[in-house]
Design a protein around this motif. Structure first.
Motif, PDB file in Angstrom:
ATOM      1  N   GLU A 165      -1.410  -7.333   6.458  1.00 34.68           N
ATOM      2  CA  GLU A 165      -0.822  -6.149   5.849  1.00 34.68           C
ATOM      3  C   GLU A 165      -0.017  -6.478   4.597  1.00 34.68           C
ATOM      4  O   GLU A 165       0.043  -5.681   3.655  1.00 34.68           O
ATOM      5  N   ARG A 166       0.610  -7.653   4.568  1.00 41.21           N
ATOM      6  CA  ARG A 166       1.443  -7.985   3.410  1.00 41.21           C
ATOM      7  C   ARG A 166       0.599  -8.155   2.156  1.00 41.21           C
ATOM      8  O   ARG A 166       1.075  -7.952   1.042  1.00 41.21           O
ATOM      9  N   LEU A 167      -0.650  -8.541   2.311  1.00 43.14           N
ATOM     10  CA  LEU A 167      -1.529  -8.705   1.163  1.00 43.14           C
ATOM     11  C   LEU A 167      -1.876  -7.360   0.527  1.00 43.14           C
ATOM     12  O   LEU A 167      -2.049  -7.273  -0.691  1.00 43.14           O
ATOM     13  N   ARG A 168      -1.952  -6.325   1.362  1.00 47.16           N
ATOM     14  CA  ARG A 168      -2.263  -4.993   0.826  1.00 47.16           C
ATOM     15  C   ARG A 168      -1.022  -4.309   0.270  1.00 47.16           C
ATOM     16  O   ARG A 168      -1.110  -3.548  -0.697  1.00 47.16           O
ATOM     17  N   MET A 172       6.350  -4.704   0.542  1.00 41.91           N
ATOM     18  CA  MET A 172       6.952  -4.902   1.868  1.00 41.91           C
ATOM     19  C   MET A 172       7.405  -6.347   1.999  1.00 41.91           C
ATOM     20  O   MET A 172       6.623  -7.285   1.808  1.00 41.91           O
ATOM     21  N   ASP A 173       8.653  -6.548   2.347  1.00 45.85           N
ATOM     22  CA  ASP A 173       9.174  -7.895   2.534  1.00 45.85           C
ATOM     23  C   ASP A 173       8.794  -8.430   3.918  1.00 45.85           C
ATOM     24  O   ASP A 173       8.680  -7.662   4.876  1.00 45.85           O
ATOM     25  N   ASP A 241       0.216  -0.717  -2.990  1.00 49.52           N
ATOM     26  CA  ASP A 241      -1.093  -0.724  -2.338  1.00 49.52           C
ATOM     27  C   ASP A 241      -2.085  -1.346  -3.307  1.00 49.52           C
ATOM     28  O   ASP A 241      -2.352  -0.798  -4.376  1.00 49.52           O
ATOM     29  N   THR A 242      -2.609  -2.499  -2.940  1.00 52.25           N
ATOM     30  CA  THR A 242      -3.506  -3.222  -3.834  1.00 52.25           C
ATOM     31  C   THR A 242      -4.862  -2.547  -3.990  1.00 52.25           C
ATOM     32  O   THR A 242      -5.660  -2.962  -4.838  1.00 52.25           O
ATOM     33  N   THR A 243      -5.144  -1.504  -3.200  1.00 52.47           N
ATOM     34  CA  THR A 243      -6.394  -0.774  -3.382  1.00 52.47           C
ATOM     35  C   THR A 243      -6.259   0.270  -4.485  1.00 52.47           C
ATOM     36  O   THR A 243      -7.219   0.945  -4.831  1.00 52.47           O
ATOM     37  N   ARG A 244      -5.045   0.400  -5.023  1.00 55.05           N
ATOM     38  CA  ARG A 244      -4.798   1.317  -6.125  1.00 55.05           C
ATOM     39  C   ARG A 244      -4.215   0.523  -7.292  1.00 55.05           C
ATOM     40  O   ARG A 244      -3.767  -0.592  -7.129  1.00 55.05           O
ATOM     41  N   SER A 245      -4.205   1.125  -8.458  1.00 59.15           N
ATOM     42  CA  SER A 245      -3.626   0.446  -9.614  1.00 59.15           C
ATOM     43  C   SER A 245      -2.918   1.481 -10.492  1.00 59.15           C
ATOM     44  O   SER A 245      -3.286   2.654 -10.494  1.00 59.15           O
ATOM     45  N   PRO A 246      -1.892   1.054 -11.260  1.00 59.57           N
ATOM     46  CA  PRO A 246      -1.342  -0.306 -11.269  1.00 59.57           C
ATOM     47  C   PRO A 246      -0.503  -0.577 -10.022  1.00 59.57           C
ATOM     48  O   PRO A 246      -0.016   0.367  -9.398  1.00 59.57           O
TER      49      PRO A 246
END
Length: 286
Positions: A165-168, A172-173, A241-246
């Motif tokens: 989850e932290r990768l996405r 989040m700490d 959220d890495t599925t969105r940008s920026p």
């Protein structure tokens, strides 16, 4: 429930327990008042077991706060499956310990946990004001406030879930209470609120220098008493959220400014996958 999201407010202090006891007790009273009617009715003993805060528990806390050397106080509102919604965790160090040649580099730490429901119901402005109130009486080296994973992170299944989850969600700490044993004057990552004590703030050039470098909309650099400051990235915390940008551009900008003073776990102690950990810690830099 072994894992949930929450809001963590943490401060790292270059002082021994006996020098800051009254300040820590004051912040605990401030925190109790802020979360009412919720209450911290459970305490953790030396064996790691939780008990209701009865007369024996209050005596235990009194002994910890009055200790001339070390102190550990862990309070929670409940202990269902070991995850409280509201928590207070304090580790007071003995930096003059004659039996530990590295004692002088240890930091005392205090952490306050809120559930995200508190953030949603009270609003981010209330959480920000609470973080400022908690910081006001603490002689911290650094500190931070923002979204974090709250749970039994040492359990294998929970640990694996957090790593996914932290990768996405880079905002989040992932809490690491043992970082204070190695942190010194370095900064533990980028968060929604980033508290800087005098040594760190001076090395970064002071408030005006930071304002010149941080141009993202919503980023503020606020001077505080006693040569301190807080950098806030927007009006509310953002998990990203890495599925969105920026992906959290303000966090990336601050990371570049703070990079010379950032703490990277892999540089100071081994990890089960040091390269993976370093990629996570440099998620706003690479």
């Amino acid at each position: 429930m072994l894992l949930r999201d929450g809001v963590s407010i943490a401060f790292y202090l270059g002082h021994s327990h006996h020098d800051i006891t009254q300040r820590i007790e004051h912040t605990l009273r401030v925190f109790r008042h802020a979360i009412a009617p919720a209450s911290l009715d459970w305490y953790c003993d030396y064996e790691g077991d939780f008990h209701e805060l009865d007369s024996a528990g209050r005596k235990f806390l009194e002994q910890e706060f009055n200790s001339s050397q070390f102190a550990h106080v862990h309070l929670a509102d409940h202990v269902n499956n070991g995850v409280g919604d509201y928590k207070f965790i304090y580790d007071g160090q003995w930096r003059e310990n004659p039996n530990d040649p590295g004692a002088s580099r240890l930091l005392s730490t205090v952490t306050f946990w809120l559930p995200t429901e508190f953030l949603e119901s009270q609003g981010p402005a209330v959480v920000r004001e609470l973080a400022l109130k908690l910081s006001a009486d603490l002689p911290y080296t650094s500190g931070h406030a923002g979204l974090a994973f709250n749970g039994q992170l040492s359990l294998l299944g929970v640990d694996d879930l957090v790593h996914r989850e932290r990768l996405r969600h880079p905002g989040m700490d992932v809490p690491d209470e043992s970082a204070s044993l190695h942190l010194g004057n370095r900064i533990r990552g980028v968060h929604w609120m980033n508290f800087l004590g005098p040594p760190v703030l001076e090395e970064l050039g002071g408030v005006e220098a930071l304002r010149e470098k941080l141009k993202s909309p919503g980023t503020t650099v606020q001077p505080l008493a006693e040569g301190r400051a807080v950098i806030t990235l927007g009006t509310e915390p953002d998990a990203g959220d890495t599925t969105r940008s920026p992906v959290l551009p303000a966090y990336r900008e601050l990371a570049r400014v703070l990079e010379p003073r950032l703490y990277f776990q892999g540089d100071f102690r081994p990890w089960r996958d040091t390269e993976e950990q370093r990629r996570w810690e440099r998620r706003f830099l690479d």
